[in-house]
Enzyme design. Structure first.
Site, PDB file in Angstrom:
ATOM      1  N   SER A   1       0.799  -1.233   0.000  1.00  0.00           N
ATOM      2  CA  SER A   1       0.000   0.000   0.000  1.00  0.00           C
ATOM      3  C   SER A   1       0.826   1.274   0.000  1.00  0.00           C
ATOM      4  O   SER A   1       1.571   1.528   0.950  1.00  0.00           O
ATOM      5  CB  SER A   1      -0.858   0.071   1.274  1.00  0.00           C
ATOM      6  OG  SER A   1      -1.643  -1.051   1.411  1.00  0.00           O
TER       7      SER A   1
ATOM      8  N   TYR B   1      -8.943 -10.320  -0.173  1.00  0.00           N
ATOM      9  CA  TYR B   1     -10.201  -9.591   0.028  1.00  0.00           C
ATOM     10  C   TYR B   1     -10.732  -8.925  -1.239  1.00  0.00           C
ATOM     11  O   TYR B   1     -11.874  -8.498  -1.297  1.00  0.00           O
ATOM     12  CB  TYR B   1     -10.082  -8.552   1.159  1.00  0.00           C
ATOM     13  CG  TYR B   1      -9.073  -7.447   0.920  1.00  0.00           C
ATOM     14  CD1 TYR B   1      -9.312  -6.428   0.013  1.00  0.00           C
ATOM     15  CD2 TYR B   1      -7.882  -7.420   1.632  1.00  0.00           C
ATOM     16  CE1 TYR B   1      -8.380  -5.424  -0.205  1.00  0.00           C
ATOM     17  CE2 TYR B   1      -6.943  -6.433   1.433  1.00  0.00           C
ATOM     18  CZ  TYR B   1      -7.206  -5.436   0.511  1.00  0.00           C
ATOM     19  OH  TYR B   1      -6.281  -4.453   0.298  1.00  0.00           O
TER      20      TYR B   1
ATOM     21  N   MET C   1      -3.063  -7.667   5.909  1.00  0.00           N
ATOM     22  CA  MET C   1      -3.983  -8.436   5.054  1.00  0.00           C
ATOM     23  C   MET C   1      -3.297  -8.986   3.807  1.00  0.00           C
ATOM     24  O   MET C   1      -3.970  -9.269   2.814  1.00  0.00           O
ATOM     25  CB  MET C   1      -5.153  -7.541   4.635  1.00  0.00           C
ATOM     26  CG  MET C   1      -5.932  -6.946   5.784  1.00  0.00           C
ATOM     27  SD  MET C   1      -7.170  -5.797   5.219  1.00  0.00           S
ATOM     28  CE  MET C   1      -7.570  -4.934   6.753  1.00  0.00           C
ATOM     29  N   SER C   2      -1.981  -9.132   3.847  1.00  0.00           N
ATOM     30  CA  SER C   2      -1.311  -9.566   2.620  1.00  0.00           C
ATOM     31  C   SER C   2      -0.037 -10.330   2.931  1.00  0.00           C
ATOM     32  O   SER C   2       0.322 -10.524   4.095  1.00  0.00           O
ATOM     33  CB  SER C   2      -0.955  -8.350   1.765  1.00  0.00           C
ATOM     34  OG  SER C   2       0.019  -7.567   2.407  1.00  0.00           O
TER      35      SER C   2
ATOM     36  N   ASN D   1      -0.105   1.925  11.741  1.00  0.00           N
ATOM     37  CA  ASN D   1      -1.086   2.329  12.761  1.00  0.00           C
ATOM     38  C   ASN D   1      -0.944   1.402  13.954  1.00  0.00           C
ATOM     39  O   ASN D   1      -0.372   0.320  13.830  1.00  0.00           O
ATOM     40  CB  ASN D   1      -2.516   2.228  12.197  1.00  0.00           C
ATOM     41  CG  ASN D   1      -2.814   0.825  11.666  1.00  0.00           C
ATOM     42  OD1 ASN D   1      -2.357   0.439  10.583  1.00  0.00           O
ATOM     43  ND2 ASN D   1      -3.558   0.054  12.437  1.00  0.00           N
TER      44      ASN D   1
ATOM     45  N   HIS E   1      -8.097   3.404   6.297  1.00  0.00           N
ATOM     46  CA  HIS E   1      -7.150   3.153   5.218  1.00  0.00           C
ATOM     47  C   HIS E   1      -6.288   4.384   4.917  1.00  0.00           C
ATOM     48  O   HIS E   1      -5.111   4.268   4.567  1.00  0.00           O
ATOM     49  CB  HIS E   1      -7.920   2.692   3.967  1.00  0.00           C
ATOM     50  CG  HIS E   1      -7.035   2.253   2.837  1.00  0.00           C
ATOM     51  ND1 HIS E   1      -6.057   1.284   2.975  1.00  0.00           N
ATOM     52  CD2 HIS E   1      -6.961   2.663   1.539  1.00  0.00           C
ATOM     53  CE1 HIS E   1      -5.428   1.116   1.817  1.00  0.00           C
ATOM     54  NE2 HIS E   1      -5.955   1.940   0.931  1.00  0.00           N
TER      55      HIS E   1
HETATM   56  N1  HPA Z   1      -4.954  -4.475  10.476  1.00  0.00           N
HETATM   57  C1  HPA Z   1      -4.906  -5.234   9.371  1.00  0.00           C
HETATM   58  N2  HPA Z   1      -4.252  -4.852   8.276  1.00  0.00           N
HETATM   59  C2  HPA Z   1      -3.593  -3.684   8.303  1.00  0.00           C
HETATM   60  C3  HPA Z   1      -3.597  -2.860   9.435  1.00  0.00           C
HETATM   61  C4  HPA Z   1      -4.320  -3.276  10.577  1.00  0.00           C
HETATM   62  O1  HPA Z   1      -4.370  -2.588  11.619  1.00  0.00           O
HETATM   63  N3  HPA Z   1      -2.849  -1.768   9.146  1.00  0.00           N
HETATM   64  C5  HPA Z   1      -2.395  -1.944   7.870  1.00  0.00           C
HETATM   65  N4  HPA Z   1      -2.852  -3.094   7.359  1.00  0.00           N
END
Ligand code: HPA
Length: 294
Positions: free
Chosen positions: A37, A92, A223-224, A247, A261
């Site tokens: 990302s 996803y 998620m990857s 984060n 996001h």
């Molecule tokens: N959770 C899941 N996927 C993510 C997160 C998160 O807090 N931050 C960036 N990708």
């Protein structure tokens, strides 16, 4: 009747894509870099670039997420031939794991030896700060526990064995190198090591889920990446995984802050320069190490 598993790609599909790409470029990459990302800028430091949009590459899926560009960039870093994925594919988005991991086997067939994966994740470890870079020392393949595994189905021995070992998925040599390079660049204070957990997404975790992952020993969650790493390890690539902590994951009820996001993309943008320096230097050093250890 033969079991099909969830793989929709045959050896000929990987071969066709590899041959098509190698016909269009004189590059013969040794290192592949998968940029997550907002991290597509990592490819910008390469010289003699040749770019392909995913939609123009036969058999390649097309990325659908904001912040994920969709192009394959060939280029050289300090004389090392590389291929960069600007944007990658996620479970996803509705892709099969065979589609998600499709590029990895084409990299193998084109002669790539090492794969660097850089993604974004949420920090679960109390000590982590937003902007830290976690060198992945191990992972938990949570979708894999539930049967969403990229190696399900008949095994193609031309890529690897039926029951691959995953206890050393992340190269010790490359992890040490990443720490060294981080120190050389004066960023030891933001370099961490830890265990990454993949969830399917697309929702961010509930507080109960986040607490469960922390209890399980996960330092960050995203998620990857785990399917790509699994397939890379299966076919004998050396892997380095870096995860940018974009984060902090909410672990407390009653806290007002909520992850979104945009925050993930903002942190990626903020740290893209340092990541670019790190990756650039790592690539040239990683090839030197490879030459010295072969
Ligand atoms: N959770 C899941 N996927 C993510 C997160 C998160 O807090 N931050 C960036 N990708």
């Amino acid at each position: 009747m033969h079991a099909k598993g969830n793989c929709c790609c045959s050896f000929d599909d990987y071969k066709l894509t590899t041959e098509w790409l190698l016909q269009q470029t004189h590059h013969r990459p040794k290192v592949a870099v998968i940029c997550g990302s907002g991290l597509g800028l990592l490819a910008d430091g390469a010289a003699n670039k040749k770019t392909f949009r995913y939609q123009d590459v036969p058999n390649f899926p097309v990325s659908t997420v904001t912040g994920h560009e969709g192009s394959l960039v060939f280029g050289t870093i300090d004389g090392t031939s590389c291929v960069f994925m600007k944007g990658h594919f996620h479970l996803y988005e509705g892709y099969s794991l065979c589609q998600v991991t499709f590029p990895v086997r084409t990299f193998k067939l084109m002669g790539v030896e090492s794969m660097l994966v850089i993604n974004a994740s949420g920090g679960l470890c109390d000590d982590f700060k937003v902007g830290d870079i976690m060198i992945i020392k191990d992972h938990i393949n949570l979708p894999g526990f539930a049967g969403q595994h990229p190696l399900f189905g008949p095994n193609d021995e031309r890529f690897g064995i039926r029951f691959p070992c995953m206890s050393d998925a992340y190269s010790k040599v490359l992890r040490r190198l990443a720490l060294e390079v981080g120190a050389e660049l004066g960023c030891s204070d933001i370099m961490r090591e830890g265990v990454y957990c993949m969830v399917s997404g697309p929702n961010f975790e509930t507080i109960a889920e986040a607490r469960m992952l922390q209890i399980l020993g996960c330092d960050s969650v995203g998620m990857s990446m785990v399917p790509e790493v699994t397939v890379a390890k299966h076919c004998g690539l050396r892997v380095l995984g870096l995860s940018l902590i974009t984060n902090k994951v909410s672990l407390e009820y009653g806290r007002e802050e909520k992850v979104h996001h945009e925050e993930v993309l903002e942190t990626s943008k903020m740290q893209s320069e340092v990541l670019q320096k790190l990756v650039t230097r790592l690539i040239s050093r990683c090839q030197q190490e490879s030459i010295n250890t072969h």
